[in-house]
Design a protein around this motif. Structure first.
Motif, PDB file in Angstrom:
ATOM      1  N   MET A   1       0.812  -1.204   0.000  1.00 34.98           N
ATOM      2  CA  MET A   1       0.000   0.000   0.000  1.00 34.98           C
ATOM      3  C   MET A   1       0.854   1.265   0.000  1.00 34.98           C
ATOM      4  SD  MET A   1      -3.094  -0.996  -0.166  1.00 34.98           S
ATOM      5  CE  MET A   1      -4.204   0.227   0.434  1.00 34.98           C
ATOM      6  N   ASN A   2       2.163   1.145  -0.124  1.00 36.03           N
ATOM      7  CA  ASN A   2       3.019   2.321  -0.117  1.00 36.03           C
ATOM      8  C   ASN A   2       2.827   3.175  -1.363  1.00 36.03           C
ATOM      9  OD1 ASN A   2       4.061   1.492   2.293  1.00 36.03           O
ATOM     10  ND2 ASN A   2       5.829   0.477   1.384  1.00 36.03           N
ATOM     11  N   ASP A   3       2.450   2.557  -2.465  1.00 37.14           N
ATOM     12  CA  ASP A   3       2.311   3.284  -3.716  1.00 37.14           C
ATOM     13  C   ASP A   3       0.879   3.728  -3.990  1.00 37.14           C
ATOM     14  OD1 ASP A   3       5.002   2.988  -4.223  1.00 37.14           O
ATOM     15  OD2 ASP A   3       4.716   1.092  -5.291  1.00 37.14           O
ATOM     16  N   SER A   4      -0.011   3.609  -3.033  1.00 34.46           N
ATOM     17  CA  SER A   4      -1.413   3.936  -3.283  1.00 34.46           C
ATOM     18  C   SER A   4      -1.596   5.421  -3.590  1.00 34.46           C
ATOM     19  CB  SER A   4      -2.285   3.526  -2.108  1.00 34.46           C
ATOM     20  OG  SER A   4      -1.911   4.230  -0.944  1.00 34.46           O
ATOM     21  N   ALA A   5      -0.854   6.289  -2.927  1.00 30.36           N
ATOM     22  CA  ALA A   5      -0.962   7.722  -3.207  1.00 30.36           C
ATOM     23  C   ALA A   5      -0.440   8.033  -4.601  1.00 30.36           C
ATOM     24  CB  ALA A   5      -0.190   8.523  -2.171  1.00 30.36           C
ATOM     25  N   PHE A   6       0.605   7.347  -5.004  1.00 33.22           N
ATOM     26  CA  PHE A   6       1.152   7.559  -6.338  1.00 33.22           C
ATOM     27  C   PHE A   6       0.176   7.078  -7.411  1.00 33.22           C
ATOM     28  CE2 PHE A   6       3.846   6.310  -9.956  1.00 33.22           C
ATOM     29  CZ  PHE A   6       4.434   7.528 -10.208  1.00 33.22           C
ATOM     30  N   ILE A   7      -0.477   5.963  -7.172  1.00 35.76           N
ATOM     31  CA  ILE A   7      -1.447   5.440  -8.132  1.00 35.76           C
ATOM     32  C   ILE A   7      -2.629   6.384  -8.260  1.00 35.76           C
ATOM     33  CG2 ILE A   7      -3.095   3.559  -8.524  1.00 35.76           C
ATOM     34  CD1 ILE A   7      -0.987   1.693  -7.274  1.00 35.76           C
ATOM     35  N   ILE A   8      -3.097   6.932  -7.146  1.00 36.26           N
ATOM     36  CA  ILE A   8      -4.192   7.903  -7.200  1.00 36.26           C
ATOM     37  C   ILE A   8      -3.756   9.136  -7.979  1.00 36.26           C
ATOM     38  CG2 ILE A   8      -5.600   9.457  -5.779  1.00 36.26           C
ATOM     39  CD1 ILE A   8      -5.605   7.231  -3.646  1.00 36.26           C
ATOM     40  N   PHE A   9      -2.536   9.609  -7.778  1.00 38.19           N
ATOM     41  CA  PHE A   9      -2.013  10.748  -8.521  1.00 38.19           C
ATOM     42  C   PHE A   9      -1.982  10.462 -10.022  1.00 38.19           C
ATOM     43  CE2 PHE A   9       1.742  12.678 -10.512  1.00 38.19           C
ATOM     44  CZ  PHE A   9       1.394  14.012 -10.389  1.00 38.19           C
ATOM     45  N   ILE A  10      -1.535   9.279 -10.410  1.00 38.95           N
ATOM     46  CA  ILE A  10      -1.470   8.913 -11.818  1.00 38.95           C
ATOM     47  C   ILE A  10      -2.871   8.853 -12.425  1.00 38.95           C
ATOM     48  CG2 ILE A  10      -0.855   7.054 -13.429  1.00 38.95           C
ATOM     49  CD1 ILE A  10       1.507   8.656 -12.441  1.00 38.95           C
ATOM     50  N   ILE A  11      -3.822   8.295 -11.697  1.00 36.17           N
ATOM     51  CA  ILE A  11      -5.201   8.213 -12.204  1.00 36.17           C
ATOM     52  C   ILE A  11      -5.772   9.607 -12.425  1.00 36.17           C
ATOM     53  CG2 ILE A  11      -7.550   7.531 -11.588  1.00 36.17           C
ATOM     54  CD1 ILE A  11      -6.282   5.060 -10.239  1.00 36.17           C
ATOM     55  N   PHE A  12      -5.584  10.505 -11.478  1.00 44.78           N
ATOM     56  CA  PHE A  12      -6.068  11.874 -11.653  1.00 44.78           C
ATOM     57  C   PHE A  12      -5.342  12.588 -12.795  1.00 44.78           C
ATOM     58  CE2 PHE A  12      -7.877  11.680  -7.275  1.00 44.78           C
ATOM     59  CZ  PHE A  12      -9.177  11.967  -7.650  1.00 44.78           C
ATOM     60  N   ALA A  13      -4.062  12.323 -12.969  1.00 45.86           N
ATOM     61  CA  ALA A  13      -3.318  12.937 -14.071  1.00 45.86           C
ATOM     62  C   ALA A  13      -3.863  12.455 -15.413  1.00 45.86           C
ATOM     63  CB  ALA A  13      -1.837  12.614 -13.950  1.00 45.86           C
ATOM     64  N   ILE A  14      -4.173  11.182 -15.512  1.00 45.16           N
ATOM     65  CA  ILE A  14      -4.734  10.648 -16.757  1.00 45.16           C
ATOM     66  C   ILE A  14      -6.102  11.256 -17.027  1.00 45.16           C
ATOM     67  CG2 ILE A  14      -5.643   8.534 -17.819  1.00 45.16           C
ATOM     68  CD1 ILE A  14      -3.324   7.046 -16.439  1.00 45.16           C
ATOM     69  N   ILE A  15      -6.913  11.386 -15.980  1.00 42.00           N
ATOM     70  CA  ILE A  15      -8.231  12.010 -16.151  1.00 42.00           C
ATOM     71  C   ILE A  15      -8.085  13.446 -16.636  1.00 42.00           C
ATOM     72  CG2 ILE A  15     -10.275  12.822 -14.898  1.00 42.00           C
ATOM     73  CD1 ILE A  15     -10.028  10.270 -13.168  1.00 42.00           C
ATOM     74  N   TRP A  16      -7.168  14.208 -16.057  1.00 40.87           N
ATOM     75  CA  TRP A  16      -6.956  15.596 -16.470  1.00 40.87           C
ATOM     76  C   TRP A  16      -6.450  15.680 -17.907  1.00 40.87           C
ATOM     77  CZ3 TRP A  16      -8.551  20.114 -14.731  1.00 40.87           C
ATOM     78  CH2 TRP A  16      -9.001  20.197 -13.425  1.00 40.87           C
ATOM     79  N   LEU A  17      -5.560  14.763 -18.298  1.00 42.39           N
ATOM     80  CA  LEU A  17      -5.074  14.765 -19.677  1.00 42.39           C
ATOM     81  C   LEU A  17      -6.187  14.448 -20.665  1.00 42.39           C
ATOM     82  CD1 LEU A  17      -1.602  13.027 -19.308  1.00 42.39           C
ATOM     83  CD2 LEU A  17      -2.053  15.390 -19.976  1.00 42.39           C
ATOM     84  N   LEU A  18      -7.048  13.505 -20.318  1.00 38.88           N
ATOM     85  CA  LEU A  18      -8.173  13.190 -21.187  1.00 38.88           C
ATOM     86  C   LEU A  18      -9.148  14.360 -21.302  1.00 38.88           C
ATOM     87  CD1 LEU A  18      -8.899   9.502 -20.130  1.00 38.88           C
ATOM     88  CD2 LEU A  18      -7.847  10.311 -22.254  1.00 38.88           C
ATOM     89  N   MET A  19      -9.402  15.039 -20.180  1.00 35.34           N
ATOM     90  CA  MET A  19     -10.297  16.192 -20.217  1.00 35.34           C
ATOM     91  C   MET A  19      -9.694  17.322 -21.045  1.00 35.34           C
ATOM     92  SD  MET A  19     -12.137  16.392 -16.460  1.00 35.34           S
ATOM     93  CE  MET A  19     -10.768  17.238 -15.744  1.00 35.34           C
ATOM     94  N   ALA A  20      -8.391  17.543 -20.913  1.00 38.58           N
ATOM     95  CA  ALA A  20      -7.736  18.603 -21.691  1.00 38.58           C
ATOM     96  C   ALA A  20      -7.766  18.275 -23.179  1.00 38.58           C
ATOM     97  CB  ALA A  20      -6.294  18.784 -21.218  1.00 38.58           C
ATOM     98  N   THR A  21      -7.518  17.024 -23.533  1.00 38.34           N
ATOM     99  CA  THR A  21      -7.565  16.625 -24.931  1.00 38.34           C
ATOM    100  C   THR A  21      -8.961  16.793 -25.499  1.00 38.34           C
ATOM    101  OG1 THR A  21      -5.801  15.030 -24.514  1.00 38.34           O
ATOM    102  CG2 THR A  21      -7.086  14.731 -26.520  1.00 38.34           C
TER     103      THR A  21
END
Length: 65
Positions: A1-21
């Protein structure tokens, strides 16, 4: 569970990139412009996206190997 914050960050980054596109495509379509990529646009987009993917991949996998 150490990388859970990083995974959440990546998911939000992908969502933002899709919205921007999607917003850029909608903006260009509202002006009636054709959406096309030439050779120069492809080279520029690859040179921007590839280092981002490499950096995120390195950060995600550096502790697992």
């Amino acid at each position: 569970m150490n990388d859970s914050a990083f995974i959440i960050f990546i998911i939000f980054a992908i969502i933002w990139l899709l919205m921007a596109t999607a917003s850029v495509i909608i903006f260009l379509k509202s002006d009636g412009q054709k959406i096309h990529f030439g050779k120069t646009g492809l080279i520029i987009s690859i040179s921007i996206i590839l280092p981002i993917i490499m950096a995120l991949s390195y950060a995600a996998f550096r502790g697992t190997f």
